[in-house]
Design a protein around this motif. Structure first.
Motif, short mmCIF file in Angstrom:
data_model
loop_
_atom_site.label_atom_id
_atom_site.label_comp_id
_atom_site.label_asym_id
_atom_site.label_seq_id
_atom_site.Cartn_x
_atom_site.Cartn_y
_atom_site.Cartn_z
N PHE A 1 0.83 -1.21 0.00
CA PHE A 1 0.00 0.00 0.00
C PHE A 1 0.86 1.25 0.00
O PHE A 1 0.51 2.26 -0.61
CB PHE A 1 -0.93 0.00 1.22
N LYS A 2 1.99 1.15 0.70
CA LYS A 2 2.90 2.31 0.75
C LYS A 2 3.41 2.63 -0.67
O LYS A 2 3.39 3.78 -1.11
CB LYS A 2 4.07 1.99 1.68
N HIS A 3 3.86 1.60 -1.38
CA HIS A 3 4.34 1.81 -2.76
C HIS A 3 3.22 2.40 -3.62
O HIS A 3 3.44 3.34 -4.39
CB HIS A 3 4.76 0.48 -3.41
N LYS A 4 2.03 1.83 -3.48
CA LYS A 4 0.90 2.27 -4.32
C LYS A 4 0.56 3.73 -4.02
O LYS A 4 0.24 4.50 -4.94
CB LYS A 4 -0.32 1.38 -4.08
N GLY A 5 0.61 4.09 -2.75
CA GLY A 5 0.31 5.46 -2.34
C GLY A 5 1.33 6.44 -2.91
O GLY A 5 0.97 7.50 -3.46
N LEU A 6 2.61 6.07 -2.81
CA LEU A 6 3.68 6.94 -3.33
C LEU A 6 3.53 7.09 -4.84
O LEU A 6 3.75 8.16 -5.42
CB LEU A 6 5.05 6.34 -3.02
N ARG A 7 3.13 5.99 -5.49
CA ARG A 7 3.01 6.00 -6.95
C ARG A 7 1.88 6.90 -7.40
O ARG A 7 1.99 7.64 -8.38
CB ARG A 7 2.79 4.56 -7.43
N LYS A 8 0.77 6.86 -6.66
CA LYS A 8 -0.36 7.70 -7.02
C LYS A 8 0.02 9.18 -6.92
O LYS A 8 -0.34 9.99 -7.78
CB LYS A 8 -1.55 7.37 -6.11
N LYS A 9 0.79 9.50 -5.87
CA LYS A 9 1.24 10.90 -5.71
C LYS A 9 2.14 11.32 -6.87
O LYS A 9 2.04 12.44 -7.39
CB LYS A 9 2.04 11.05 -4.40
N LEU A 10 3.01 10.40 -7.29
CA LEU A 10 3.91 10.70 -8.41
C LEU A 10 3.09 10.93 -9.69
O LEU A 10 3.36 11.87 -10.46
CB LEU A 10 4.89 9.53 -8.62
N VAL A 11 2.09 10.09 -9.91
CA VAL A 11 1.27 10.23 -11.12
C VAL A 11 0.52 11.57 -11.08
O VAL A 11 0.42 12.27 -12.10
CB VAL A 11 0.31 9.02 -11.27
N ASP A 12 0.03 11.97 -9.91
CA ASP A 12 -0.64 13.28 -9.80
C ASP A 12 0.33 14.41 -10.13
O ASP A 12 -0.03 15.38 -10.80
CB ASP A 12 -1.18 13.47 -8.37
N GLU A 13 1.57 14.25 -9.68
CA GLU A 13 2.60 15.27 -9.94
C GLU A 13 2.85 15.39 -11.45
O GLU A 13 2.96 16.50 -12.00
CB GLU A 13 3.88 14.83 -9.21
N ILE A 14 2.92 14.24 -12.12
CA ILE A 14 3.17 14.24 -13.57
C ILE A 14 1.98 14.86 -14.32
O ILE A 14 2.15 15.62 -15.28
CB ILE A 14 3.44 12.80 -14.04
N ARG A 15 0.77 14.56 -13.84
CA ARG A 15 -0.43 15.17 -14.44
C ARG A 15 -0.35 16.69 -14.30
O ARG A 15 -0.59 17.42 -15.26
CB ARG A 15 -1.68 14.63 -13.76
N ASN A 16 0.06 17.15 -13.12
CA ASN A 16 0.17 18.60 -12.88
C ASN A 16 1.25 19.24 -13.75
O ASN A 16 1.21 20.43 -14.01
CB ASN A 16 0.48 18.89 -11.40
N LYS A 17 2.22 18.44 -14.19
CA LYS A 17 3.27 18.97 -15.08
C LYS A 17 2.82 18.99 -16.53
O LYS A 17 3.61 19.29 -17.43
CB LYS A 17 4.55 18.16 -14.92
N GLY A 18 1.57 18.55 -16.80
CA GLY A 18 1.02 18.74 -18.15
C GLY A 18 0.75 17.48 -18.95
O GLY A 18 0.37 17.56 -20.11
N ILE A 19 0.96 16.30 -18.36
CA ILE A 19 0.63 15.07 -19.10
C ILE A 19 -0.88 14.82 -18.94
O ILE A 19 -1.39 14.75 -17.82
CB ILE A 19 1.44 13.86 -18.55
N HIS A 20 -1.60 14.72 -20.09
CA HIS A 20 -3.07 14.66 -20.00
C HIS A 20 -3.66 13.34 -20.47
O HIS A 20 -4.84 13.09 -20.31
CB HIS A 20 -3.68 15.82 -20.80
#
Ligand code: SAH
Length: 220
Positions: free
Chosen positions: A5-24
Motif C-alpha cells: 500500500f505504501k508503494h501504491k500510495g507513493l506511486r499515485k502521488k507521483l502520477v498526480d505530480e506528472i499530471r500537474n506537469k502537463g501530461i493529460h
C-alpha cells in the motif's frame, strides 16, 4: 516482488505530480499508476523510486525520469496492439509501461547486464516483450515495419535505418542533439518518402552508443 500500500500510495502521488506537469493522456497516467517502478531499481532506493527524477542503474546508465517516460509515451499515441520498437531497454521500466498499454513490444539493449536484468524481471510482472541484445542503430529490419518507435537514449542524428522501419502513418519519438541536452523530435511518416517533424522541448538522456558493450572484450 512486493507492491505494498505504501508503494501504491507513493506511486499515485507521483502520477498526480506528472499530471500537474502537463501530461493529460489518462491511458499513460493509468499505466504508470499500475507499473511498480521501485522493482526496477535496487531495493535500497525505494525512497527515490517515486520522485520525479532519473536515477542511476547498472552499467553507468539511468532509468529515465518518470515525466520523460510519460512525455515520450504520450507523444507516441499508443493504441492497443500497436507494434512498437524500443531502442534502449535499460531497466525495462519504459518497456513495462508500453506493455501495460497493450503494445506488442520489441526492445533492444546493447549492455549485456541490463538486457539480462530486464528479460528476467518483466515476465515476472506479467509483461512479455521480445528482448534483443544488439545495436539499436540497426533497428530490427526483419521484424518491421513498426507502428511506433521510441528511442530512450540521446542520438546525434536520427538513424536512417530506424526511419526506414517506421510504418506509413507511424510515429517515432527520439531525443536528438549533443551530449549536454537533446531536443525531443516527434517524427511522423506520411508516405513512402515523406516524413514530418515536430519539436517536443529539451531533455537530457545518456548517449546512444554504437555497437555492443562487450564487442571489444578479450574475455567474454
Ligand atoms: N528505457 C530505459 C532508459 C534507459 S537509458 C528505462 O526505462 O530504464 C538508455 C539505454 O539505452 C541504456 O540502457 C543504454 O545502454 C541503451 N543504449 C545506448 N545505445 C544503444 C544502442 N545503440 N542500442 C541499444 N541500446 C542502447
Amino acid at each position: 516482488m512486493e507492491d505494498s500500500f505504501k508503494h501504491k500510495g507513493l506511486r499515485k502521488k507521483l502520477v498526480d505530480e506528472i499530471r500537474n506537469k502537463g501530461i493529460h493522456d489518462e491511458a499513460v497516467l493509468n499505466a504508470m499508476n499500475n507499473v511498480p517502478r521501485h522493482l526496477f531499481m535496487d531495493n535500497s532506493f525505494l525512497g527515490f523510486a517515486y520522485v520525479d527524477k532519473a536515477f542511476p542503474i547498472a552499467a553507468g546508465q539511468t532509468i529515465s525520469q518518470p515525466y520523460t517516460v510519460a512525455f515520450q509515451t504520450q507523444a507516441l499515441q499508443i493504441k492497443k496492439l500497436d507494434k512498437v520498437l524500443e531502442v534502449g531497454t535499460g531497466s525495462g521500466y519504459q518497456a513495462a509501461v508500453l506493455c501495460e498499454m497493450g503494445a506488442i513490444l520489441f526492445t533492444i539493449e546493447r549492455q549485456r547486464s541490463l538486457f539480462d536484468f530486464a528479460r528476467i524481471l518483466l515476465p515476472k510482472l506479467g509483461y512479455y516483450p521480445q528482448f534483443f541484445y544488439g545495436d539499436g542503430y540497426q533497428g530490427l529490419p526483419t521484424y518491421g515495419p513498426f507502428d511506433k518507435i521510441i528511442v530512450t537514449a540521446g542520438a546525434e542524428t536520427v538513424p536512417p535505418l530506424l526511419k526506414e522501419q517506421l510504418a506509413i502513418g507511424g510515429r517515432m519519438v527520439i531525443p536528438v542533439g549533443e551530449r549536454q541536452f537533446q531536443v525531443m523530435k516527434i517524427i511522423t511518416r506520411n508516405s513512402e518518402v515523406e516524413y514530418s517533424e515536430e519539436d517536443g522541448g529539451n531533455f537530457v538522456f545518456v548517449p546512444l552508443l554504437p555497437g555492443l558493450s562487450d564487442q571489444n572484450r578479450t574475455n567474454p
